[in-house]
Design an enzyme around this catalytic site. Sequence first.
Site, PDB file in Angstrom:
ATOM      1  N   THR A 140      -4.669  -2.830  -0.512  1.00 49.48           N
ATOM      2  CA  THR A 140      -6.097  -2.893  -0.827  1.00 49.48           C
ATOM      3  C   THR A 140      -6.727  -1.609  -0.293  1.00 49.48           C
ATOM      4  OG1 THR A 140      -8.031  -4.349  -0.892  1.00 49.48           O
ATOM      5  CG2 THR A 140      -6.882  -4.246   1.200  1.00 49.48           C
ATOM      6  N   CYS A 175     -15.299  -5.406   5.276  1.00 50.98           N
ATOM      7  CA  CYS A 175     -14.371  -6.458   4.858  1.00 50.98           C
ATOM      8  C   CYS A 175     -13.132  -6.423   5.743  1.00 50.98           C
ATOM      9  CB  CYS A 175     -13.924  -6.256   3.420  1.00 50.98           C
ATOM     10  SG  CYS A 175     -15.248  -6.391   2.215  1.00 50.98           S
ATOM     11  N   HIS A 217      -8.392 -10.008   0.898  1.00 52.26           N
ATOM     12  CA  HIS A 217      -9.461  -9.046   1.181  1.00 52.26           C
ATOM     13  C   HIS A 217     -10.776  -9.816   1.105  1.00 52.26           C
ATOM     14  CE1 HIS A 217     -11.461  -4.918  -0.066  1.00 52.26           C
ATOM     15  NE2 HIS A 217     -12.282  -5.661   0.654  1.00 52.26           N
TER      16      HIS A 217
END
Lengths: 204, 161
Positions: free
Chosen positions: B23, B29, B46
Amino acid sequence: MGVVDLNNLSDMQYDVLKELGNIGAGNATTALSQMLSIRMDMSVPNVALLDFCDISSFVGPEDAPVVGILLGLGGDITGMMMFLFDINSARHLVNKLMMDEKNMSYEFNEIELSALNEIGNIVGGSYLTALATLTQMRIEPSVPCMTIDMLGALLDVPAAEYARYGDKILIIQSKFGESDISGYFLLIPELESYAKILSCFGMC
Amino acid sequence: MGEIIKVGMADLKIAHSPDVLTTLGLGSCVGIALYDPVTGIGGLLHFMLPDSTRMHNNENKAKFADTGLMELIRQMEAAGAKKNRMTAKIAGGAKMFASVVKSDTLLVGERNIEAARMNLQLQGIPLKAEDVGENFGRTVELNTLDGSYTIKAIGKGVKVI
């Protein structure tokens, strides 16, 4: 005043938001172009309602290094606006301002960082002034805050705000630039502010 | 190395050895990587926000630490992994901007880290390593060959945890 359902915006409402982005960015681009004494063009703005996983494909690659300047919005319209440009553009901007065309480094010293931040301040300010005039509303921007990092990481900030309300984010994007300098404005009002903006134009 | 599978924002995916889950550009995040060494099944979540119970709109499970982790475990178990063999590594939860108005917007990274730790503990999955907080974005890669979690940040080189 009702709450706007972002999933069901009419074409007219999209057009109003697009025009808003157009006028704001037009004013900001003019300010930037005057400050640097260069010609700058602007593209037709995009308004898009996106799933979070599609934001980056709309704006750019998630891991691309960019300069992001964030302004918080207070007053009648709350939310934030973000001014983004890639690292090459940032270098060109600073060089134009400092009259030093030879520096090609991706590292910025303290004076250069402060210059970039000031560019964000002026540009963001002119965008919002145009918006406030048009809507006859009071918009008070916060002191700008700048970060240089991956695009995806910077977009987390507005995205996390939207994630509280739903599974999508509405982005008003205006692109400006000449050959060496290009960037984006993202206007990200909070949900309640959309109703206020649209009702200004009798659209809500 | 196997195939590279991309996980987006508010998204989760699982993969089998030797594939790699990645990711890009984690800011506030957090990326939770789970790994079952026996089956070589890995999963990457995520997530954006700490707690689904405080929100009305929670259709997308991968948006939250609690529902996202449960869904990731469910999918990994469905693929043959065992929860009691899983270990976790986490990265992300940065504070991307130093100031700017609403303080709760800026605290989301910190809350996400706490939520990741707490939910892993709740699920009984040991947290083996973490690279969290501070003020920079991270790109992560979970290698399902050995469960290693590679973290890249601009100007900070590469770190494997």
